[in-house]
Design a protein around this motif. Structure first.
Motif, PDB file in Angstrom:
ATOM      1  N   ALA A  23       0.710  -1.034  -0.044  1.00  0.00           N
ATOM      2  CA  ALA A  23      -0.170  -0.019  -0.011  1.00  0.00           C
ATOM      3  C   ALA A  23       1.066   1.148  -0.039  1.00  0.00           C
ATOM      4  O   ALA A  23       1.948   1.279   0.451  1.00  0.00           O
ATOM      5  CB  ALA A  23      -1.108   0.189   1.188  1.00  0.00           C
ATOM      6  N   PRO A  24       0.601   2.441  -0.511  1.00  0.00           N
ATOM      7  CA  PRO A  24       1.232   3.572  -0.537  1.00  0.00           C
ATOM      8  C   PRO A  24       1.494   4.237   0.695  1.00  0.00           C
ATOM      9  O   PRO A  24       0.393   4.087   1.565  1.00  0.00           O
ATOM     10  CB  PRO A  24       0.369   4.502  -1.639  1.00  0.00           C
ATOM     11  N   ALA A  25       2.294   4.744   0.966  1.00  0.00           N
ATOM     12  CA  ALA A  25       2.603   5.448   2.261  1.00  0.00           C
ATOM     13  C   ALA A  25       1.568   6.443   2.470  1.00  0.00           C
ATOM     14  O   ALA A  25       1.053   7.171   1.437  1.00  0.00           O
ATOM     15  CB  ALA A  25       4.126   5.874   2.256  1.00  0.00           C
ATOM     16  N   LEU A  26       1.414   7.053   3.806  1.00  0.00           N
ATOM     17  CA  LEU A  26       0.395   7.779   4.051  1.00  0.00           C
ATOM     18  C   LEU A  26       1.052   9.252   4.441  1.00  0.00           C
ATOM     19  O   LEU A  26       2.399   9.071   4.795  1.00  0.00           O
ATOM     20  CB  LEU A  26      -0.508   7.378   5.266  1.00  0.00           C
ATOM     21  N   GLY A  27       0.484  10.239   4.238  1.00  0.00           N
ATOM     22  CA  GLY A  27       1.157  11.731   4.622  1.00  0.00           C
ATOM     23  C   GLY A  27       2.037  12.285   3.708  1.00  0.00           C
ATOM     24  O   GLY A  27       2.684  13.249   4.052  1.00  0.00           O
ATOM     25  N   GLU A  28       2.427  11.874   2.324  1.00  0.00           N
ATOM     26  CA  GLU A  28       2.904  12.332   1.395  1.00  0.00           C
ATOM     27  C   GLU A  28       2.164  13.513   0.761  1.00  0.00           C
ATOM     28  O   GLU A  28       0.999  13.431   0.468  1.00  0.00           O
ATOM     29  CB  GLU A  28       3.512  11.378   0.444  1.00  0.00           C
ATOM     30  N   GLY A  29       2.958  14.364   0.054  1.00  0.00           N
ATOM     31  CA  GLY A  29       2.180  15.213  -0.669  1.00  0.00           C
ATOM     32  C   GLY A  29       1.370  16.271   0.141  1.00  0.00           C
ATOM     33  O   GLY A  29       0.282  16.703  -0.181  1.00  0.00           O
ATOM     34  N   ARG A  30       1.938  16.592   1.242  1.00  0.00           N
ATOM     35  CA  ARG A  30       1.306  17.617   2.241  1.00  0.00           C
ATOM     36  C   ARG A  30       0.970  18.972   1.441  1.00  0.00           C
ATOM     37  O   ARG A  30       1.763  19.419   1.088  1.00  0.00           O
ATOM     38  CB  ARG A  30       1.892  17.863   3.528  1.00  0.00           C
ATOM     39  N   VAL A  31      -0.229  19.591   1.840  1.00  0.00           N
ATOM     40  CA  VAL A  31      -0.674  20.839   1.350  1.00  0.00           C
ATOM     41  C   VAL A  31      -0.629  22.049   2.324  1.00  0.00           C
ATOM     42  O   VAL A  31      -0.374  21.562   3.498  1.00  0.00           O
ATOM     43  CB  VAL A  31      -2.072  20.764   0.652  1.00  0.00           C
ATOM     44  N   THR A  32      -0.610  23.151   1.933  1.00  0.00           N
ATOM     45  CA  THR A  32      -0.621  24.127   2.687  1.00  0.00           C
ATOM     46  C   THR A  32      -1.856  25.196   2.402  1.00  0.00           C
ATOM     47  O   THR A  32      -1.829  26.215   1.496  1.00  0.00           O
ATOM     48  CB  THR A  32       0.863  25.074   2.595  1.00  0.00           C
ATOM     49  N   PRO A  33      -2.926  25.050   3.131  1.00  0.00           N
ATOM     50  CA  PRO A  33      -3.850  26.054   2.876  1.00  0.00           C
ATOM     51  C   PRO A  33      -3.649  27.226   3.421  1.00  0.00           C
ATOM     52  O   PRO A  33      -2.616  27.740   4.214  1.00  0.00           O
ATOM     53  CB  PRO A  33      -4.923  25.557   3.953  1.00  0.00           C
ATOM     54  N   ARG A  34      -4.179  28.504   2.647  1.00  0.00           N
ATOM     55  CA  ARG A  34      -3.713  29.840   2.768  1.00  0.00           C
ATOM     56  C   ARG A  34      -4.995  30.366   3.434  1.00  0.00           C
ATOM     57  O   ARG A  34      -4.639  31.917   3.525  1.00  0.00           O
ATOM     58  CB  ARG A  34      -3.657  30.381   1.412  1.00  0.00           C
ATOM     59  N   THR A  35      -5.855  29.827   3.644  1.00  0.00           N
ATOM     60  CA  THR A  35      -7.076  30.856   4.391  1.00  0.00           C
ATOM     61  C   THR A  35      -7.161  29.975   5.598  1.00  0.00           C
ATOM     62  O   THR A  35      -7.081  28.776   6.247  1.00  0.00           O
ATOM     63  CB  THR A  35      -8.315  30.468   3.572  1.00  0.00           C
ATOM     64  N   PRO A  36      -7.729  30.966   6.800  1.00  0.00           N
ATOM     65  CA  PRO A  36      -7.978  30.121   8.077  1.00  0.00           C
ATOM     66  C   PRO A  36      -9.017  29.081   8.069  1.00  0.00           C
ATOM     67  O   PRO A  36      -9.944  29.262   7.229  1.00  0.00           O
ATOM     68  CB  PRO A  36      -8.301  31.351   9.061  1.00  0.00           C
ATOM     69  N   GLY A  37      -9.198  28.245   9.277  1.00  0.00           N
ATOM     70  CA  GLY A  37     -10.331  27.149   9.196  1.00  0.00           C
ATOM     71  C   GLY A  37      -9.511  26.086   9.711  1.00  0.00           C
ATOM     72  O   GLY A  37      -8.273  25.712  10.161  1.00  0.00           O
ATOM     73  N   ALA A  38     -10.480  25.138  10.144  1.00  0.00           N
ATOM     74  CA  ALA A  38     -10.202  23.698  10.444  1.00  0.00           C
ATOM     75  C   ALA A  38     -10.138  22.707   9.164  1.00  0.00           C
ATOM     76  O   ALA A  38     -11.010  22.534   8.355  1.00  0.00           O
ATOM     77  CB  ALA A  38     -11.250  23.143  11.399  1.00  0.00           C
ATOM     78  N   TYR A  39      -9.079  22.153   8.963  1.00  0.00           N
ATOM     79  CA  TYR A  39      -8.730  21.005   7.705  1.00  0.00           C
ATOM     80  C   TYR A  39      -8.322  19.878   8.033  1.00  0.00           C
ATOM     81  O   TYR A  39      -7.533  19.818   9.268  1.00  0.00           O
ATOM     82  CB  TYR A  39      -7.405  21.868   6.953  1.00  0.00           C
ATOM     83  N   TYR A  40      -8.808  18.970   7.299  1.00  0.00           N
ATOM     84  CA  TYR A  40      -8.050  17.631   7.536  1.00  0.00           C
ATOM     85  C   TYR A  40      -7.503  17.178   6.229  1.00  0.00           C
ATOM     86  O   TYR A  40      -7.769  17.651   5.067  1.00  0.00           O
ATOM     87  CB  TYR A  40      -9.204  16.788   7.902  1.00  0.00           C
ATOM     88  N   GLN A  41      -6.480  15.850   6.428  1.00  0.00           N
ATOM     89  CA  GLN A  41      -5.822  15.577   5.220  1.00  0.00           C
ATOM     90  C   GLN A  41      -6.335  14.171   5.136  1.00  0.00           C
ATOM     91  O   GLN A  41      -6.881  13.488   6.031  1.00  0.00           O
ATOM     92  CB  GLN A  41      -4.290  15.355   5.510  1.00  0.00           C
ATOM     93  N   TYR A  42      -6.266  13.658   3.805  1.00  0.00           N
ATOM     94  CA  TYR A  42      -6.720  12.197   3.678  1.00  0.00           C
ATOM     95  C   TYR A  42      -6.208  11.552   2.496  1.00  0.00           C
ATOM     96  O   TYR A  42      -5.412  12.319   1.642  1.00  0.00           O
ATOM     97  CB  TYR A  42      -8.263  12.180   3.283  1.00  0.00           C
ATOM     98  N   ALA A  43      -6.083  10.456   2.405  1.00  0.00           N
ATOM     99  CA  ALA A  43      -5.383   9.507   1.458  1.00  0.00           C
ATOM    100  C   ALA A  43      -6.558   8.412   0.814  1.00  0.00           C
ATOM    101  O   ALA A  43      -7.113   7.989   1.788  1.00  0.00           O
ATOM    102  CB  ALA A  43      -4.143   8.874   2.000  1.00  0.00           C
ATOM    103  N   GLY A  44      -5.973   8.159  -0.308  1.00  0.00           N
ATOM    104  CA  GLY A  44      -6.850   6.948  -0.835  1.00  0.00           C
ATOM    105  C   GLY A  44      -6.203   6.284  -2.014  1.00  0.00           C
ATOM    106  O   GLY A  44      -5.273   6.598  -2.555  1.00  0.00           O
ATOM    107  N   VAL A  45      -6.765   5.220  -2.532  1.00  0.00           N
ATOM    108  CA  VAL A  45      -6.412   4.626  -3.758  1.00  0.00           C
ATOM    109  C   VAL A  45      -7.482   4.257  -4.674  1.00  0.00           C
ATOM    110  O   VAL A  45      -8.794   4.429  -3.966  1.00  0.00           O
ATOM    111  CB  VAL A  45      -5.764   3.152  -3.479  1.00  0.00           C
ATOM    112  N   ARG A  46      -7.409   4.183  -6.052  1.00  0.00           N
ATOM    113  CA  ARG A  46      -8.634   3.724  -6.763  1.00  0.00           C
ATOM    114  C   ARG A  46      -8.416   2.281  -6.935  1.00  0.00           C
ATOM    115  O   ARG A  46      -7.583   1.715  -7.459  1.00  0.00           O
ATOM    116  CB  ARG A  46      -8.519   4.327  -8.191  1.00  0.00           C
ATOM    117  N   GLU A  47      -9.374   1.504  -6.493  1.00  0.00           N
ATOM    118  CA  GLU A  47      -9.325   0.213  -6.710  1.00  0.00           C
ATOM    119  C   GLU A  47     -10.012  -0.502  -7.778  1.00  0.00           C
ATOM    120  O   GLU A  47     -11.015   0.267  -8.385  1.00  0.00           O
ATOM    121  CB  GLU A  47     -10.200  -0.679  -5.311  1.00  0.00           C
ATOM    122  N   VAL A  48      -9.359  -1.503  -8.525  1.00  0.00           N
ATOM    123  CA  VAL A  48     -10.100  -2.014  -9.868  1.00  0.00           C
ATOM    124  C   VAL A  48     -10.245  -3.572  -9.410  1.00  0.00           C
ATOM    125  O   VAL A  48      -9.358  -4.266  -8.889  1.00  0.00           O
ATOM    126  CB  VAL A  48      -8.890  -1.861 -10.801  1.00  0.00           C
TER     127      VAL A  48
END
Length: 222
Positions: free
Chosen positions: A139-164
């Motif tokens: 399975a791919p590692a989690l937490g890669e490709g973090r983003v940096t929101p530019r506006t205030p607020g409560a944010y969450y990160q998520y990860a997934g795969v496309r299953e076939v």
């Protein structure tokens, strides 16, 4: 802030040989079963059979989500870890003697367009290998490709795969057949969204249900 999503195809050429000496038959010395298959030797499958596939099903599957964190004016980097909620595992199951799992996945890859090859089997692919055909793909590692929101607020990160996934039938020249089902994944997905907004994808909305609660949160409303 609009949700941000990164996608990276995971079906490219793998580095190194997938299997040192692929054969078209099961029951060969050293043959490996896909997860979920029995490790006991099985009768041989024919070497020149053909596959037919049922309609292929694809879906985005949530693999990890972080707890939300609040950012002040100006935003900033998200730091809460993405915790795993699902581990995707390639799987090949059959009701009788079938080709190696890698061969089944090779056929599925050609069926879906993930693999572009004129070779009738993986063993005849001239040494080319694809991550898509690896029954032991991690399975791919989690937490890669973090983003940096530019506006205030409560944010969450998520990860997934496309299953076939799809059902298959393998038919030998002498008429013997075996049926089964194969499943793997093709795309590594990473994204972030805010608990104060309704995400625009089903995957992000599922992540919001894990991260944002309570049910009254705008991100979790139908």
């Amino acid at each position: 802030m609009d949700g941000t999503v990164r996608r990276a195809c995971a079906a490219g050429l793998a580095i190194g040989a997938l299997i040192a000496a692929l054969t078209a038959c099961t029951g060969e010395p050293g043959a490996r079963s896909a997860p979920g298959e029995s490790g006991t030797p099985r009768a041989r499958a024919c070497a020149k059979g053909t596959f037919t596939w049922s309609p292929v099903t694809t879906r985005d599957r949530l693999t990890g989500v972080s707890r939300p964190e609040r950012l002040d004016e100006g935003g900033g980097a998200l730091r809460n870890p993405v915790r795993r909620v699902h581990t995707p595992v390639p799987s090949v199951r059959a009701d009788g003697p079938a080709p190696l799992a890698a061969e089944v996945l090779f056929s599925l890859g050609k069926e879906t367009g993930e693999i572009d090859s004129d070779a009738p089997t993986l063993a005849q692919a001239g040494g080319d290998t694809w991550a898509f055909t690896d029954p032991g793909q991690r399975a791919p590692a989690l937490g890669e490709g973090r983003v940096t929101p530019r506006t205030p607020g409560a944010y969450y990160q998520y990860a997934g795969v496309r299953e076939v996934s799809a059902d298959f039938r393998h038919t030998c020249p002498d008429g013997r057949t075996v049926s089964g089902r194969a499943r793997t994944w093709t795309v590594d997905i990473a994204g972030a969204s805010g608990c104060g907004e309704r995400p625009d994808t089903a995957l992000a909305r599922e992540a919001a249900r894990h991260a944002c609660g309570p049910a009254g949160s705008r991100a979790t409303r139908p």
